[in-house]
Enzyme design. Structure first.
Site, short mmCIF file in Angstrom:
data_model
loop_
_atom_site.label_atom_id
_atom_site.label_comp_id
_atom_site.label_asym_id
_atom_site.label_seq_id
_atom_site.Cartn_x
_atom_site.Cartn_y
_atom_site.Cartn_z
N HIS A 36 1.00 -1.58 -0.47
CA HIS A 36 0.00 -0.05 0.06
C HIS A 36 0.90 1.17 -0.27
O HIS A 36 1.71 1.68 1.44
CB HIS A 36 -1.17 0.16 1.63
CG HIS A 36 -1.56 1.31 1.52
ND1 HIS A 36 -3.58 1.19 1.47
CD2 HIS A 36 -1.86 2.03 1.12
CE1 HIS A 36 -4.22 2.09 1.30
NE2 HIS A 36 -2.81 3.03 1.53
N HIS A 51 1.43 5.25 -1.86
CA HIS A 51 0.96 6.82 -2.43
C HIS A 51 2.51 6.68 -3.51
O HIS A 51 2.91 7.85 -2.62
CB HIS A 51 0.76 7.53 -1.54
CG HIS A 51 -0.67 7.11 -1.14
ND1 HIS A 51 -2.27 7.59 -1.90
CD2 HIS A 51 -1.49 6.66 0.02
CE1 HIS A 51 -3.21 6.40 -0.99
NE2 HIS A 51 -2.40 6.09 0.36
N LEU A 52 2.11 7.27 -4.41
CA LEU A 52 3.75 7.88 -5.43
C LEU A 52 3.15 8.58 -6.09
O LEU A 52 4.13 9.38 -6.45
CB LEU A 52 3.98 6.26 -6.23
CG LEU A 52 4.78 4.86 -5.84
CD1 LEU A 52 4.84 4.35 -7.07
CD2 LEU A 52 5.30 5.31 -4.58
N ASN A 96 -5.17 7.50 -5.91
CA ASN A 96 -6.26 8.92 -5.68
C ASN A 96 -5.18 9.57 -6.16
O ASN A 96 -5.10 10.56 -5.18
CB ASN A 96 -6.10 8.40 -4.03
CG ASN A 96 -5.06 8.59 -2.87
OD1 ASN A 96 -4.10 8.30 -4.33
ND2 ASN A 96 -5.17 9.29 -1.87
N LYS A 146 -9.61 -0.31 -5.64
CA LYS A 146 -9.39 0.48 -4.38
C LYS A 146 -10.94 0.73 -3.41
O LYS A 146 -11.62 1.44 -4.42
CB LYS A 146 -8.34 1.39 -4.34
CG LYS A 146 -8.39 1.98 -2.86
CD LYS A 146 -7.87 1.46 -1.74
CE LYS A 146 -7.74 1.59 -0.37
NZ LYS A 146 -6.72 2.94 0.07
N HIS A 184 -10.43 0.81 2.22
CA HIS A 184 -9.94 2.54 3.23
C HIS A 184 -11.54 1.79 3.90
O HIS A 184 -12.36 2.59 3.60
CB HIS A 184 -10.66 3.97 2.30
CG HIS A 184 -9.72 4.72 3.85
ND1 HIS A 184 -8.51 5.59 4.17
CD2 HIS A 184 -10.34 5.67 4.65
CE1 HIS A 184 -8.42 6.36 5.16
NE2 HIS A 184 -9.84 6.32 5.61
N HIS A 200 -3.67 -0.33 6.70
CA HIS A 200 -4.08 0.24 7.73
C HIS A 200 -4.91 0.64 8.30
O HIS A 200 -5.48 1.55 8.58
CB HIS A 200 -4.00 1.91 7.11
CG HIS A 200 -4.76 2.30 6.05
ND1 HIS A 200 -5.94 2.37 5.68
CD2 HIS A 200 -4.86 3.02 4.75
CE1 HIS A 200 -6.79 2.88 5.33
NE2 HIS A 200 -6.07 3.26 4.29
N LEU A 228 -4.95 9.86 7.76
CA LEU A 228 -6.28 8.99 8.09
C LEU A 228 -5.87 7.56 7.39
O LEU A 228 -5.22 7.20 6.47
CB LEU A 228 -6.56 9.58 7.00
CG LEU A 228 -7.35 10.37 7.63
CD1 LEU A 228 -7.98 11.35 6.60
CD2 LEU A 228 -8.22 11.13 8.96
N ASP A 247 1.75 2.87 3.48
CA ASP A 247 0.79 4.03 3.41
C ASP A 247 1.46 5.09 3.23
O ASP A 247 1.13 6.42 3.54
CB ASP A 247 -0.51 4.02 4.81
CG ASP A 247 -1.71 4.76 3.87
OD1 ASP A 247 -1.67 5.26 2.76
OD2 ASP A 247 -2.50 5.46 5.08
N HIS A 261 3.36 14.86 0.97
CA HIS A 261 2.22 16.30 0.83
C HIS A 261 3.62 17.11 1.23
O HIS A 261 4.69 16.53 2.13
CB HIS A 261 1.36 16.26 2.03
CG HIS A 261 -0.12 15.62 1.82
ND1 HIS A 261 -0.66 15.77 0.40
CD2 HIS A 261 -0.32 14.06 1.92
CE1 HIS A 261 -1.83 14.52 0.49
NE2 HIS A 261 -1.42 13.55 1.37
#
Ligand code: DOR
Ligand code: ZN
Length: 345
Positions: free
Chosen positions: A14, A16-17, A42, A100, A137, A175, A220, A248, A252
């Protein structure tokens, strides 16, 4: 005392790239430690079509450092309008390996998520039939539910009926952060599994308010009470094949975290294995790290185990306060701390 730890090459189930400049800034960190990763869809706009996921996969491959040996495993973002035929087509061709499910407005870039899972019957029946995992999620989004209860309420109201109605559906509850989630997954059948992040093993909700508001500890599902962290730890080190590594990692830019309305997400990719190793050592379970990091997830997804190994050595490593420059500057998990294990490669 163990000074070196060598395990089969692990995978991150899991991550986020991101895209564009941020993708180019962060992809190498995941590719350095992991052989494969399940890449979250996402983006803006979300990855909902086979054409979009193929293009995104190409952008990821182009963003990797020269010589990287890394396979992105792609996912389909479910919406109220998802087309079961398109999902099955992408699964058959290998374009994506899982779907997802973001409840609408649950988290970052989830505005296009699913408003009512019961309306997804045709999609869920298709996933069950073709054996394609549904990655969830697991938080309700009702504003009248306390944010610290949203996962436990999701398990009771949404996940339990889903598992009952689709007994063969392969589900990963992503997660996990609570006793309720861990207990549900542990007692469900073999088709139900969960990923566990470093942060939910290492921090509880006090970290969000440690001497002041701490935006870099905010993700989250939000970190919970200590007793929940301990339950998640027990699950991770239990040796159960239902629990496996999913960082996860969710970068940012600093300016988007340190703001009046800061984004959710912890960027843990640069020191992910170091964090997990710390937990497994503290729990006296270093011998179980390999199963958690390199075996359970692959078996759940029906993929071969990786060849090759990675090594961690006992050596003090100080985590930088920031990684990257300008708009791409990100504060990593453990910023400014000294860790006891070093990833050698
Ligand atoms: O903290 C989070 N950040 N949780 C998520 O579910 C999404 C992620 C992100 O994309 O930033
Ligand atoms: Zn995520």
């Amino acid at each position: 005392m163990i000074e070196r730890l060598t395990i089969r090459r692990p995978d991150d189930w899991h991550v986020h790239l991101r895209d564009g400049d941020m993708l180019r800034a962060v992809a190498g960190y995941t590719a350095r430690q992991f052989a494969r990763a399940i890449v979250m869809p996402n983006l803006t706009p979300p990855v909902t079509s086979v054409a979009a996921v193929e293009a995104y996969r190409d952008r990821i491959l182009a963003a990797l450092p020269a010589g990287a040996d890394f396979t992105p495993l792609m996912t389909c973002y479910l919406t109220d309008d998802s087309d079961p035929a398109e999902i099955a087509r992408g699964h058959a061709s290998g374009a994506w390996v899982a779907c997802k499910l973001y409840p609408a407005h649950a988290t970052t870039n989830s505005a296009h998520g699913v408003t009512d899972i019961r309306a997804l019957t045709a999609v869920l029946e298709t996933l069950q039939r073709i054996g394609m995992p549904l990655l969830i999620h697991g938080e309700v989004t009702d504003r009248d539910i306390d944010i610290f209860d949203r996962e436990a309420v999701f398990v009771e109201r949404v996940l339990a009926p889903l598992v009952r109605d689709y007994p063969e559906l392969r589900i990963v509850l992503e997660h996990v952060t609570t006793t309720e989630a861990v207990d549900f997954v542990a007692s469900a059948g073999p088709h139900v599994a969960a990923t566990i992040t470093p942060q939910h093993l290492l921090i509880n909700r006090n970290a969000l308010f440690d001497g002041g508001l701490r935006p870099h500890a905010y993700c989250l599902p939000v970190a919970k009470r200590e007793r929940h962290r301990l339950a998640v730890r027990r699950a991770a080190v239990s040796g159960s094949p239902k629990f496996f590594l999913g960082t996860d990692s969710a970068p940012h830019g600093v300016h988007r975290k340190e703001a009046a309305c800061g984004c959710a997400g912890i960027f843990n990719a640069p020191f992910a294995l170091e964090g997990y190793a710390r937990v497994f050592e503290e729990e006296g379970a270093l011998d179980r790290l390999e199963g958690f990091a390199s075996e359970h997830g692959a078996r759940f997804y029906g993929l071969p185990l990786n060849d090759g190994t990675v090594t961690l050595e006992r050596a003090a490593v100080t985590v930088p306060e920031r990684i990257g420059e300008g708009d791409l500057a990100v504060v990593p998990f453990h910023a400014g701390e000294t860790l006891a294990w070093r990833f050698v490669g």
